[in-house]
Design a protein around this motif. Structure first.
Motif, PDB file in Angstrom:
ATOM      1  N   ILE A 190       0.882  -1.167   0.000  1.00 17.24           N
ATOM      2  CA  ILE A 190       0.000   0.000   0.000  1.00 17.24           C
ATOM      3  C   ILE A 190       0.912   1.207   0.000  1.00 17.24           C
ATOM      4  N   LYS A 191       0.743   2.106  -0.974  1.00 22.91           N
ATOM      5  CA  LYS A 191       1.649   3.247  -1.032  1.00 22.91           C
ATOM      6  C   LYS A 191       0.918   4.524  -1.431  1.00 22.91           C
ATOM      7  N   ILE A 192       1.539   5.634  -1.052  1.00 21.77           N
ATOM      8  CA  ILE A 192       1.119   6.959  -1.474  1.00 21.77           C
ATOM      9  C   ILE A 192       2.284   7.495  -2.291  1.00 21.77           C
ATOM     10  N   ALA A 193       2.164   7.408  -3.606  1.00 27.97           N
ATOM     11  CA  ALA A 193       3.276   7.748  -4.499  1.00 27.97           C
ATOM     12  C   ALA A 193       3.721   9.191  -4.330  1.00 27.97           C
ATOM     13  N   SER A 194       2.776  10.106  -4.138  1.00 31.01           N
ATOM     14  CA  SER A 194       3.139  11.521  -4.028  1.00 31.01           C
ATOM     15  C   SER A 194       3.992  11.814  -2.801  1.00 31.01           C
ATOM     16  N   LEU A 195       3.922  10.956  -1.781  1.00 33.56           N
ATOM     17  CA  LEU A 195       4.738  11.123  -0.573  1.00 33.56           C
ATOM     18  C   LEU A 195       5.946  10.201  -0.572  1.00 33.56           C
ATOM     19  N   ARG A 196       6.021   9.316  -1.555  1.00 28.16           N
ATOM     20  CA  ARG A 196       7.096   8.320  -1.607  1.00 28.16           C
ATOM     21  C   ARG A 196       7.174   7.516  -0.319  1.00 28.16           C
ATOM     22  N   THR A 197       6.023   7.064   0.133  1.00 31.27           N
ATOM     23  CA  THR A 197       5.959   6.255   1.342  1.00 31.27           C
ATOM     24  C   THR A 197       4.997   5.102   1.122  1.00 31.27           C
ATOM     25  N   GLY A 198       5.176   4.048   1.897  1.00 31.93           N
ATOM     26  CA  GLY A 198       4.295   2.903   1.765  1.00 31.93           C
ATOM     27  C   GLY A 198       4.488   1.923   2.902  1.00 31.93           C
ATOM     28  N   THR A 199       3.707   0.855   2.851  1.00 27.65           N
ATOM     29  CA  THR A 199       3.776  -0.177   3.874  1.00 27.65           C
ATOM     30  C   THR A 199       3.237  -1.472   3.283  1.00 27.65           C
ATOM     31  N   LEU A 200       3.300  -2.536   4.062  1.00 25.40           N
ATOM     32  CA  LEU A 200       2.759  -3.836   3.664  1.00 25.40           C
ATOM     33  C   LEU A 200       1.639  -4.242   4.602  1.00 25.40           C
ATOM     34  N   SER A 201       0.662  -4.978   4.087  1.00 25.42           N
ATOM     35  CA  SER A 201      -0.360  -5.543   4.960  1.00 25.42           C
ATOM     36  C   SER A 201       0.223  -6.772   5.662  1.00 25.42           C
ATOM     37  N   ASN A 202      -0.238  -7.017   6.874  1.00 26.70           N
ATOM     38  CA  ASN A 202       0.263  -8.170   7.634  1.00 26.70           C
ATOM     39  C   ASN A 202      -0.570  -9.418   7.307  1.00 26.70           C
ATOM     40  N   SER A 203      -0.356 -10.477   8.040  1.00 26.71           N
ATOM     41  CA  SER A 203      -1.044 -11.745   7.765  1.00 26.71           C
ATOM     42  C   SER A 203      -2.559 -11.656   7.954  1.00 26.71           C
TER      43      SER A 203
ATOM     44  N   PHE B  73      -3.020  -2.919   7.659  1.00 32.14           N
ATOM     45  CA  PHE B  73      -1.875  -2.041   7.427  1.00 32.14           C
ATOM     46  C   PHE B  73      -2.059  -0.752   8.204  1.00 32.14           C
ATOM     47  N   VAL B  74      -0.934  -0.101   8.545  1.00 29.22           N
ATOM     48  CA  VAL B  74      -0.935   1.173   9.261  1.00 29.22           C
ATOM     49  C   VAL B  74       0.164   2.047   8.677  1.00 29.22           C
ATOM     50  N   MET B  75      -0.184   3.291   8.376  1.00 25.73           N
ATOM     51  CA  MET B  75       0.792   4.282   7.925  1.00 25.73           C
ATOM     52  C   MET B  75       0.696   5.458   8.886  1.00 25.73           C
ATOM     53  N   THR B  76       1.812   5.809   9.528  1.00 26.61           N
ATOM     54  CA  THR B  76       1.811   6.886  10.517  1.00 26.61           C
ATOM     55  C   THR B  76       2.558   8.109  10.001  1.00 26.61           C
ATOM     56  N   LYS B  77       2.344   9.214  10.680  1.00 28.43           N
ATOM     57  CA  LYS B  77       3.010  10.488  10.381  1.00 28.43           C
ATOM     58  C   LYS B  77       2.760  10.949   8.943  1.00 28.43           C
ATOM     59  N   ILE B  78       1.529  10.792   8.493  1.00 23.32           N
ATOM     60  CA  ILE B  78       1.135  11.236   7.154  1.00 23.32           C
ATOM     61  C   ILE B  78       0.638  12.676   7.265  1.00 23.32           C
ATOM     62  N   PRO B  79       1.217  13.603   6.503  1.00 18.61           N
ATOM     63  CA  PRO B  79       0.756  14.996   6.555  1.00 18.61           C
ATOM     64  C   PRO B  79      -0.730  15.091   6.191  1.00 18.61           C
ATOM     65  N   VAL B  80      -1.426  16.000   6.834  1.00 21.43           N
ATOM     66  CA  VAL B  80      -2.846  16.198   6.571  1.00 21.43           C
ATOM     67  C   VAL B  80      -3.030  16.574   5.111  1.00 21.43           C
ATOM     68  N   GLY B  81      -3.992  15.963   4.450  1.00 23.34           N
ATOM     69  CA  GLY B  81      -4.248  16.259   3.049  1.00 23.34           C
ATOM     70  C   GLY B  81      -5.089  15.179   2.405  1.00 23.34           C
ATOM     71  N   THR B  82      -5.252  15.258   1.108  1.00 21.79           N
ATOM     72  CA  THR B  82      -5.987  14.273   0.329  1.00 21.79           C
ATOM     73  C   THR B  82      -4.993  13.553  -0.571  1.00 21.79           C
ATOM     74  N   TYR B  83      -5.044  12.232  -0.551  1.00 19.22           N
ATOM     75  CA  TYR B  83      -4.078  11.433  -1.289  1.00 19.22           C
ATOM     76  C   TYR B  83      -4.770  10.315  -2.042  1.00 19.22           C
ATOM     77  N   THR B  84      -4.108   9.823  -3.085  1.00 14.73           N
ATOM     78  CA  THR B  84      -4.537   8.638  -3.789  1.00 14.73           C
ATOM     79  C   THR B  84      -3.609   7.513  -3.390  1.00 14.73           C
TER      80      THR B  84
END
Length: 71
Positions: free
Chosen positions: A41-54, A58-69
């Protein structure tokens, strides 16, 4: 005493900057409804992502407030 006020102002600025982030979390499922493990799972505009667990979670922390795809 003057340095005390400078330090307090810097601390307040740091706290305020951290308060402008959030957390995105969710669960990824397959078509049949079972948890999807290891999905990217990624947010390309922030160049950040994570993986889902078993459990498909999934959890993504410290994401700046805004609207993302998410991809």
């Amino acid at each position: 005493m003057r340095w005390f006020y400078v330090i307090v102002c810097l601390m307040v600025t740091v706290v305020a900057a951290e308060a402008q982030t959030g957390t995105i979390n969710g669960k990824v499922k397959t078509k049949d409804g079972s948890p999807a493990n290891g999905v990217v799972i990624k947010i390309a505009s922030l160049r950040t992502g994570t993986l889902s667990n078993s459990l498909g979670i999934f959890v993504m922390t410290k994401i700046p407030v805004g609207t993302y795809t998410m991809e």
